[in-house]
Design a protein around this motif. Structure first.
Motif, short mmCIF file in Angstrom:
data_model
loop_
_atom_site.label_atom_id
_atom_site.label_comp_id
_atom_site.label_asym_id
_atom_site.label_seq_id
_atom_site.Cartn_x
_atom_site.Cartn_y
_atom_site.Cartn_z
N PHE A 19 57.30 -36.78 16.71
CA PHE A 19 58.50 -36.07 17.15
C PHE A 19 59.11 -36.79 18.37
N ASP A 21 59.75 -35.85 21.22
CA ASP A 21 59.09 -35.58 22.51
C ASP A 21 57.75 -36.29 22.63
N THR A 23 55.15 -36.04 20.51
CA THR A 23 54.05 -35.39 19.79
C THR A 23 53.79 -36.11 18.47
N ALA A 25 52.31 -35.34 15.43
CA ALA A 25 51.80 -34.15 14.73
C ALA A 25 51.02 -34.51 13.48
N SER A 44 42.57 -26.02 12.62
CA SER A 44 42.87 -25.03 13.64
C SER A 44 44.38 -24.93 13.87
N ASN A 45 44.81 -24.01 14.69
CA ASN A 45 46.23 -23.86 15.02
C ASN A 45 46.75 -25.18 15.58
N GLY A 46 47.88 -25.62 15.05
CA GLY A 46 48.50 -26.84 15.57
C GLY A 46 47.92 -28.12 14.99
N SER A 47 46.99 -28.03 14.02
CA SER A 47 46.37 -29.24 13.48
C SER A 47 47.33 -30.01 12.55
N GLY A 48 48.39 -29.34 12.09
CA GLY A 48 49.38 -30.04 11.28
C GLY A 48 49.50 -29.53 9.85
N LYS A 49 48.91 -28.38 9.54
CA LYS A 49 48.88 -27.88 8.17
C LYS A 49 50.30 -27.63 7.62
N THR A 50 51.08 -26.85 8.37
CA THR A 50 52.43 -26.51 7.89
C THR A 50 53.29 -27.77 7.78
N LEU A 51 53.15 -28.63 8.76
CA LEU A 51 53.93 -29.87 8.76
C LEU A 51 53.57 -30.75 7.56
N GLN A 90 54.02 -19.47 5.26
CA GLN A 90 53.22 -18.70 6.22
C GLN A 90 53.92 -17.38 6.54
N GLU A 168 48.61 -20.42 4.86
CA GLU A 168 47.98 -19.22 5.45
C GLU A 168 48.26 -17.97 4.61
N HIS A 200 42.80 -21.43 8.03
CA HIS A 200 41.58 -21.57 8.83
C HIS A 200 40.61 -20.43 8.51
N1 LIG Z 1 59.94 -30.07 16.36
C1 LIG Z 1 58.77 -30.33 16.93
N2 LIG Z 1 58.67 -31.06 18.05
C2 LIG Z 1 57.48 -31.35 18.63
N3 LIG Z 1 56.29 -30.92 18.13
C3 LIG Z 1 56.33 -30.18 17.01
C4 LIG Z 1 57.54 -29.84 16.35
N4 LIG Z 1 57.25 -29.11 15.25
C5 LIG Z 1 55.90 -28.99 15.23
N5 LIG Z 1 55.35 -29.63 16.30
C6 LIG Z 1 53.91 -29.75 16.59
O1 LIG Z 1 53.22 -30.22 15.47
C7 LIG Z 1 51.88 -29.74 15.49
C8 LIG Z 1 51.51 -29.25 14.12
O2 LIG Z 1 52.24 -28.06 13.83
P1 LIG Z 1 51.97 -27.21 12.52
O3 LIG Z 1 52.95 -26.11 12.51
O4 LIG Z 1 51.93 -28.10 11.35
O5 LIG Z 1 50.49 -26.65 12.79
P2 LIG Z 1 49.60 -25.68 11.88
O6 LIG Z 1 48.33 -26.41 11.60
O7 LIG Z 1 50.39 -25.21 10.74
O8 LIG Z 1 49.29 -24.49 12.92
P3 LIG Z 1 49.10 -22.91 12.66
O9 LIG Z 1 47.68 -22.71 12.20
O10 LIG Z 1 49.32 -22.31 14.01
O11 LIG Z 1 50.13 -22.48 11.65
C9 LIG Z 1 51.83 -28.67 16.58
O12 LIG Z 1 51.16 -29.20 17.70
C10 LIG Z 1 53.28 -28.40 16.88
O13 LIG Z 1 53.46 -28.02 18.22
#
Ligand SMILES: Nc1ncnc2c1ncn2[C@@H]1O[C@H](COP(=O)(O)OP(=O)(O)OP(=O)(O)O)[C@@H](O)[C@H]1O
Ligand SMILES: [Mg+2]
Length: 256
Positions: A19, A21, A23, A25, A44-51, A90, A168, A200
Motif C-alpha cells: 500500500f 503508506d 504496508t 499486506a 490472525s487479524n490483519g494477516s491478509g485473508k480478506t486482501l 465477512q 470469516e 481464525h
Molecule cells: N488501504 C490500505 N492501506 C494500508 N493498509 C491496508 C489497507 N487495506 C488493508 N490494509 C492492511 O492490510 C493488512 C491485511 O488486511 P486484511 O483485511 O486482509 O486482514 P484479515 O486477515 O482479513 O484480518 P481480519 O481477521 O481482521 O479480517 C492489515 O494489516 C490492514 O491494516
C-alpha cells in the motif's frame, strides 16, 4: 482446451500487495488451490485473508507476482473469475442487493442475462438448498446473521459458480447458525464445488477441511493436511490449535 479445463483452480506465485503508506499486506504468497478441495486458510487479524480473497478475484490489484485462475492471469479476465468463483463476504450486510430474499438471489443470474424461466428455476433451487424458501418475500436486512450468510451462499449457487470463497463465515453466528453454514459447505462439497474458508475459528471447520494453510503477515507459513500442520505448531502465527479436550468448565479457558 482439455489441458485448460484440467488446470488448477488457482495458482498463486509471489503475490505481493504494497500500500502507498508502506504496508506490505501480502508479502509474497505462494499457494495452489485445487478444484475439488476444501481449503481452510487460517490467520490472525490483519494477516491478509480478506486482501488475498479480493486479489484472487481481481477486486484488488496486486503489486507483484501472479495469480492464475484455470491457468489464465486473473487480471486478464476478472469477470470470468467472478462468474466462476462466488464470494461470501465477512460483512454479510455489504452483500445485500435485493428488496426481497428472492430478488437478492435473482440479481446474479439476471446480470448473466439468463432467460426468466431459468432465473426462476435457479432461485427456487437455491432457496431450497439453503433452507430459506419460507423467507423468499422477506427483506434481506431483516434476516438474522446466519440467514444472511445462507442468503449469500444461495446467491453463489444461483450464479452456477464452481467454487466459493467464504471470508470469516462463522463470525457472529450462534451454534445453529454455524451448523447451517457447515451444512451448506458440506452440500457444496458433495456437489463438486471447491470451498475456500478464510477464518481464525479453526475449531468450527477443520473437521471438514482437506488442507489447512497458515497465513501470517502476508505469507503462507505452512500448508498441508490439517493434522500435520497443527502438529508442526501454529501458535506462533496467532492461530489456536483447536484439538483440546475439556473435562471441566475450568479446562475451557483459552488462557494458557
Ligand atoms: N488501504 C490500505 N492501506 C494500508 N493498509 C491496508 C489497507 N487495506 C488493508 N490494509 C492492511 O492490510 C493488512 C491485511 O488486511 P486484511 O483485511 O486482509 O486482514 P484479515 O486477515 O482479513 O484480518 P481480519 O481477521 O481482521 O479480517 C492489515 O494489516 C490492514 O491494516
Ligand atoms: Mg478479514
Amino acid at each position: 482446451m482439455a489441458e485448460r479445463a484440467a488446470a488448477r483452480l488457482f495458482e498463486i506465485r509471489g503475490l505481493r500487495k504494497l500500500f502507498p503508506d508502506g504496508t506490505e499486506a501480502l508479502a509474497g504468497v505462494d499457494l495452489d488451490i485445487e478444484a475439488d478441495e476444501c481449503l481452510v486458510i487460517a490467520g490472525s487479524n490483519g494477516s491478509g485473508k480478506t486482501l488475498l480473497m479480493r486479489t484472487l478475484v481481481g477486486l484488488t490489484d496486486s503489486s507483484e507476482g501472479s495469480a492464475l485462475f484455470r491457468g489464465v492471469p486473473v487480471a486478464k479476465d476478472p469477470g470470468a473469475v467472478r462468474r466462476a468463483v462466488g464470494l461470501v463476504f465477512q460483512d454479510a450486510d455489504a452483500q445485500l442487493v435485493g428488496e426481497t430474499v428472492e430478488e437478492d438471489i435473482a440479481f446474479g443470474p439476471r446480470n448473466l442475462r439468463l432467460p426468466q424461466a431459468e432465473i426462476t428455476a435457479r432461485v427456487a433451487a437455491a432457496l431450497e438448498a439453503v433452507g430459506l424458501s419460507d423467507k423468499r418475500k422477506a427483506p434481506p436486512r431483516r434476516l438474522s446473521g446466519g440467514e444472511k450468510r445462507r442468503l449469500a451462499i444461495a446467491g453463489v449457487l444461483a450464479m452456477g459458480c464452481e467454487a466459493i470463497i467464504m471470508d470469516e463465515p462463522f463470525a457472529n453466528l450462534d451454534w445453529p447458525g454455524v451448523e447451517q453454514v457447515l451444512r451448506a459447505v458440506s452440500d457444496l462439497r458433495s456437489t463438486g464445488h471447491a470451498v475456500v474458508v478464510l477464518t481464525h475459528e479453526l475449531e468450527k471447520i477443520l473437521a471438514h477441511a482437506d488442507r489447512l494453510a497458515i497465513l501470517d503477515r502476508g505469507s503462507i507459513r505452512d500448508c498441508g493436511k490439517p493434522a500435520e500442520v497443527l502438529g508442526r505448531g501454529v501458535a506462533a502465527f496467532g492461530v489456536r490449535d483447536p484439538r483440546q479436550r475439556y473435562d471441566s468448565v475450568e479446562d475451557c479457558t483459552w488462557l494458557e
